[in-house]
Design a protein around this motif. Structure first.
Motif, mmCIF file in Angstrom:
data_model
loop_
_atom_site.group_PDB
_atom_site.id
_atom_site.type_symbol
_atom_site.label_atom_id
_atom_site.label_comp_id
_atom_site.label_asym_id
_atom_site.label_seq_id
_atom_site.Cartn_x
_atom_site.Cartn_y
_atom_site.Cartn_z
ATOM 1 N N CYS A 86 -56.695 53.003 -12.509
ATOM 2 C CA CYS A 86 -57.483 52.765 -11.152
ATOM 3 C C CYS A 86 -56.583 51.930 -9.965
ATOM 4 O O CYS A 86 -57.064 52.305 -8.741
ATOM 5 C CB CYS A 86 -58.469 51.889 -11.802
ATOM 6 S SG CYS A 86 -57.870 50.194 -12.025
ATOM 7 N N GLY A 87 -55.427 51.844 -10.297
ATOM 8 C CA GLY A 87 -54.612 51.260 -9.416
ATOM 9 C C GLY A 87 -54.803 49.845 -9.140
ATOM 10 O O GLY A 87 -54.034 49.134 -8.249
ATOM 11 N N CYS A 109 -56.955 43.223 -15.923
ATOM 12 C CA CYS A 109 -57.382 44.624 -15.712
ATOM 13 C C CYS A 109 -58.620 45.000 -16.249
ATOM 14 O O CYS A 109 -59.058 44.551 -17.246
ATOM 15 C CB CYS A 109 -55.956 45.274 -16.736
ATOM 16 S SG CYS A 109 -56.621 47.200 -17.248
ATOM 17 N N PRO A 110 -59.319 45.955 -15.298
ATOM 18 C CA PRO A 110 -60.851 46.065 -15.491
ATOM 19 C C PRO A 110 -60.853 46.764 -17.013
ATOM 20 O O PRO A 110 -61.988 46.709 -17.661
ATOM 21 C CB PRO A 110 -61.225 46.948 -14.557
ATOM 22 C CG PRO A 110 -59.907 47.338 -13.805
ATOM 23 C CD PRO A 110 -58.755 46.382 -14.045
ATOM 24 N N CYS A 135 -54.201 47.022 -10.679
ATOM 25 C CA CYS A 135 -53.092 46.074 -10.665
ATOM 26 C C CYS A 135 -51.910 46.216 -9.831
ATOM 27 O O CYS A 135 -50.911 45.294 -9.560
ATOM 28 C CB CYS A 135 -52.721 46.464 -12.124
ATOM 29 S SG CYS A 135 -52.019 48.026 -12.399
ATOM 30 N N CYS A 153 -55.572 52.455 -20.222
ATOM 31 C CA CYS A 153 -55.302 52.547 -18.802
ATOM 32 C C CYS A 153 -55.950 54.107 -18.356
ATOM 33 O O CYS A 153 -55.781 54.922 -18.611
ATOM 34 C CB CYS A 153 -53.773 52.554 -18.237
ATOM 35 S SG CYS A 153 -53.475 52.738 -16.437
ATOM 36 N N GLU A 154 -56.974 53.857 -17.112
ATOM 37 C CA GLU A 154 -57.437 54.557 -16.367
ATOM 38 C C GLU A 154 -56.887 55.034 -15.220
ATOM 39 O O GLU A 154 -57.778 55.690 -14.077
ATOM 40 C CB GLU A 154 -59.058 54.566 -16.398
ATOM 41 C CG GLU A 154 -59.676 54.529 -17.738
ATOM 42 C CD GLU A 154 -61.205 54.545 -17.756
ATOM 43 O OE1 GLU A 154 -62.033 54.440 -16.481
ATOM 44 O OE2 GLU A 154 -61.717 54.862 -18.860
HETATM 45 S S1 SF4 Z 1 -54.182 51.021 -13.306
HETATM 46 FE FE1 SF4 Z 1 -53.724 49.006 -13.710
HETATM 47 S S2 SF4 Z 1 -55.617 47.743 -13.380
HETATM 48 FE FE2 SF4 Z 1 -56.127 49.781 -13.588
HETATM 49 S S3 SF4 Z 1 -56.881 50.642 -15.555
HETATM 50 FE FE3 SF4 Z 1 -54.538 51.039 -15.591
HETATM 51 S S4 SF4 Z 1 -53.610 49.000 -16.124
HETATM 52 FE FE4 SF4 Z 1 -55.546 48.590 -15.550
#
Ligand code: SF4
Ligand code: SF4
Length: 378
Positions: free
Chosen positions: A344-345, A294-295, A347, A341-342
């Motif tokens: 971002c999608g 995950c970034p 994952c 978690c931001e």
């Molecule tokens: S959406 Fe998924 S990849 Fe993006 S920050 Fe959250 S957990 Fe990490």
């Protein structure tokens, strides 16, 4: 008949259970009674560390007292202690000599790097001052074999095993968290000894299981099932941190039980999996780790495993304890909780179960965090 022993790297063979001395460090009376009971239960392997308060010196004293009473394992005690990574060679030598003095021995069989958790620790052990220290200790005949315990990443542990510089390792291996089991298999195949760290407590507070887990495992006790699972997988030895002699009663009963799982045991394990899947339905996380990396370095599988256990087996107290430790235990545990978690999608397309990961993370945080204060996303 003598109690069963398993190979443990290139050192002496060990009992299926290892007495962990972390919790028996309050007085000599306590240590004496626990070590004596361990011996009577067929255990010959004790595990300690300078970081466990007075444990080493109490252990040294207890073994001396028991020896003078003619109470010792038929094949003698095997002692494992540890040294923290990162110390200078000079300091490490001093620490090692002090350790032997506390334990009242001239040599210990097994010395483990205590918490080889980050790449710097591995470099220290393989190429840095740690390497020099370990070579010196071996050349002086102060230690038998070298190993490590690790709470680190899968790849770091794999690299440590692949280095072929270690003869044993202590890993988190659990019936309810089998993510490191492939590493244990690699280590065993390479001839290393493998010790399971805290299968009871870190394995899901199995000494105080939920009613749901008891029901699902019945007629087998959850802790017995967890122990039997690990032993049947060929894990060399399981640590048991006894506080009182009574804490060793299950180990006494299972001290020779490393045969394959019985039909009843396998059925109970299947019921555990079924309970998880039935209760979580389409939100079950299969722990495949395909969503990583995950970034934002969210440890997605770890957090969703705690969710699996809280919902699927009602192990909420355990899951809450582990979740609220995130970010508070340095390199010994995960750094980021679900708030990192931001959304971002990135994952989402990687998950074979098509889980809505950001939403599940958010829900898990609300469910497990102590004193939730505000909405975190959106
Ligand atoms: S959406 Fe998924 S990849 Fe993006 S920050 Fe959250 S957990 Fe990490
Ligand atoms: S990819 Fe999906 S199922 Fe696999 S660990 Fe990540 S969230 Fe769980």
């Amino acid at each position: 008949m003598n109690p069963q022993r398993n190979s443990f790297g290139i050192g002496p063979k060990v009992s299926l259970f290892t007495l962990g001395t972390m919790r028996a460090n309050e007085s000599i009376e306590q240590m004496y009674s626990v070590v004596k009971e361990a011996c009577l239960a067929g255990i010959n392997h004790v595990e300690t560390a300078p970081a466990y308060g007075l444990a080493e010196s109490l252990l040294g004293e207890a073994i001396t007292m028991l020896d003078s009473e003619g109470i010792s394992p038929f094949d003698k005690w095997v002692i494992t202690s540890k040294i923290l990574p990162g110390v200078s060679s000079k300091n490490g030598k001093r620490q090692l000599l002090a350790m032997l003095k506390r334990l009242r021995v001239s040599k210990i069989h097994n010395l483990a790097i205590h918490g080889l958790n980050i790449p710097e620790h591995l470099s220290w052990a393989l190429n840095g001052e740690g390497s020099e220290l370990l070579k010196w200790a071996k050349s002086q005949g102060l230690i038998g074999q070298i190993g490590f315990s690790s709470h680190g990443s899968f790849s770091l542990i794999e690299e440590a095993i692949d280095s072929k510089k270690f003869d044993f390792c202590s890993l988190h291996l659990h019936l309810l968290d089998q993510t490191r089991m492939p590493l244990a298999k690699i280590a065993l195949k390479a001839g290393m000894g493998v010790m399971a760290i805290s299968p009871a407590d870190k394995g899901g507070h199995l000494h105080t299981p939920s009613q749901t887990l008891i029901k699902v495992c019945s007629p087998i006790e959850p802790l017995e099932l967890a122990y039997r699972f690990l032993l049947s997988q060929g894990i060399s030895t399981l640590t048991l941190g006894a506080y009182r002699p009574e804490d060793l009663s299950l180990a006494r009963r299972l001290v020779n039980e490393n045969k394959s799982l019985s039909q009843a045991e396998q059925t109970a394990i299947n019921r555990v999996t079924k309970s998880l899947k039935d209760r979580l339905r389409e939100t079950f996380c299969g722990q495949c780790t395909k969503c990583l990396p995950c970034p934002k370095a969210v440890p997605i599988p770890t957090i969703l495993r705690l969710r699996n256990l809280a919902i699927g087996l009602d192990l909420k107290t355990f899951s809450k304890e582990r979740y609220n430790l995130i970010g508070k235990a340095g390199h010994w545990w995960e750094k980021n909780d679900a708030r990192a978690c931001e959304n971002c999608g990135e994952c989402l397309p990687k998950c074979p179960n098509k889980l809505n990961i950001p939403k599940l993370l958010e829900e898990t945080h609300i469910q497990l965090v102590d004193n939730p204060r505000r909405r975190l996303w959106g």
